[in-house]
Design a protein around this motif. Structure first.
Motif, PDB file in Angstrom:
ATOM      1  N   ILE A  52       7.122   1.462  -5.663  1.00 48.63           N
ATOM      2  CA  ILE A  52       6.899   0.964  -4.299  1.00 48.63           C
ATOM      3  C   ILE A  52       7.903  -0.154  -4.042  1.00 48.63           C
ATOM      4  O   ILE A  52       8.007  -1.097  -4.823  1.00 48.63           O
ATOM      5  CB  ILE A  52       5.458   0.440  -4.117  1.00 48.63           C
ATOM      6  N   ARG A  54      10.135  -2.746   2.023  1.00 46.14           N
ATOM      7  CA  ARG A  54       9.776  -1.804   3.095  1.00 46.14           C
ATOM      8  C   ARG A  54       8.491  -2.212   3.808  1.00 46.14           C
ATOM      9  O   ARG A  54       8.283  -1.854   4.964  1.00 46.14           O
ATOM     10  CB  ARG A  54       9.589  -0.391   2.535  1.00 46.14           C
ATOM     11  N   GLY A 106       0.851   0.156   4.541  1.00 45.24           N
ATOM     12  CA  GLY A 106       1.876   1.180   4.750  1.00 45.24           C
ATOM     13  C   GLY A 106       1.816   1.821   6.109  1.00 45.24           C
ATOM     14  O   GLY A 106       2.550   2.765   6.389  1.00 45.24           O
ATOM     15  N   ILE A 130       4.676   3.587   7.828  1.00 46.23           N
ATOM     16  CA  ILE A 130       5.752   3.719   6.845  1.00 46.23           C
ATOM     17  C   ILE A 130       5.356   4.742   5.783  1.00 46.23           C
ATOM     18  O   ILE A 130       6.025   5.745   5.584  1.00 46.23           O
ATOM     19  CB  ILE A 130       6.068   2.366   6.168  1.00 46.23           C
ATOM     20  N   ASP A 131       4.263   4.439   5.080  1.00 45.03           N
ATOM     21  CA  ASP A 131       3.738   5.302   4.013  1.00 45.03           C
ATOM     22  C   ASP A 131       2.243   5.016   3.897  1.00 45.03           C
ATOM     23  O   ASP A 131       1.854   3.971   3.389  1.00 45.03           O
ATOM     24  CB  ASP A 131       4.459   5.011   2.698  1.00 45.03           C
ATOM     25  N   ASP A 132       1.429   5.928   4.385  1.00 51.00           N
ATOM     26  CA  ASP A 132      -0.016   5.695   4.447  1.00 51.00           C
ATOM     27  C   ASP A 132      -0.683   5.566   3.086  1.00 51.00           C
ATOM     28  O   ASP A 132      -1.861   5.224   3.007  1.00 51.00           O
ATOM     29  CB  ASP A 132      -0.708   6.799   5.252  1.00 51.00           C
ATOM     30  N   ASP A 133       0.032   5.827   2.020  1.00 43.57           N
ATOM     31  CA  ASP A 133      -0.545   5.728   0.682  1.00 43.57           C
ATOM     32  C   ASP A 133      -0.471   4.307   0.123  1.00 43.57           C
ATOM     33  O   ASP A 133      -1.112   3.997  -0.858  1.00 43.57           O
ATOM     34  CB  ASP A 133       0.159   6.704  -0.271  1.00 43.57           C
ATOM     35  N   ASN A 170      -1.042   1.704  -4.544  1.00 43.88           N
ATOM     36  CA  ASN A 170      -1.336   2.907  -3.771  1.00 43.88           C
ATOM     37  C   ASN A 170      -2.743   3.382  -4.123  1.00 43.88           C
ATOM     38  O   ASN A 170      -3.464   2.702  -4.839  1.00 43.88           O
ATOM     39  CB  ASN A 170      -0.269   3.985  -3.999  1.00 43.88           C
TER      40      ASN A 170
END
Length: 133
Positions: free
Chosen positions: A29, A33, A77, A80-83, A102
């Motif tokens: 990760i 970001r 996230g 960007i990244d839901d995890d 995560n």
């Protein structure tokens, strides 16, 4: 303090760091970001404004982290990244930012094992602060 939401009252925010001064981040990760979302969460907490709903979990199932550790997970996230999740702990006057991880944290046994090494740092951050003179 085991609430499902961050209280909408002004609180200080403290980042729990590793021995080298870095923020605990699961391998793979990229902290950079998610930094804008993390800082947005911090701004809301410090000012006492409610967090936008997109930072909270969507499922209605049982959430074991608050029950077992007193930790909340925020969906840092978003967009960007839901995890990716920001693990936090709320006290009466502070919100501790514990680590960036995560959903694998829910599979760990014991739950949250990857962040347990921060236990003494978390405990120290929760101690009452001495007034500055």
């Amino acid at each position: 303090m085991r609430l499902a939401r961050i209280e909408p009252v002004p609180k200080r925010v403290e980042f729990i760091t590793l021995a080298d001064g870095s923020f605990a981040t699961r391998p793979g990760i990229d902290l950079e970001r998610f930094l804008d979302n993390i800082l947005d969460i911090r701004r809301h907490i410090v000012s006492g404004h409610p967090l936008p709903e997109h930072y909270y979990r969507r499922s209605r199932g049982r959430d074991h982290l608050p029950e077992s550790r007193g930790w909340l997970h925020l969906r840092v996230g978003h967009g960007i990244d839901d995890d990716v999740l920001l693990i936090v702990e709320q006290t009466a006057d502070c919100v501790l930012f514990i680590g960036l991880t995560n959903h694998d944290i829910f599979k760990e046994r014991p739950r949250g094992r990857s962040l347990l090494r921060l236990g003494s740092r978390i405990a120290k951050a929760k101690l009452p602060r001495k007034p500055v003179r």
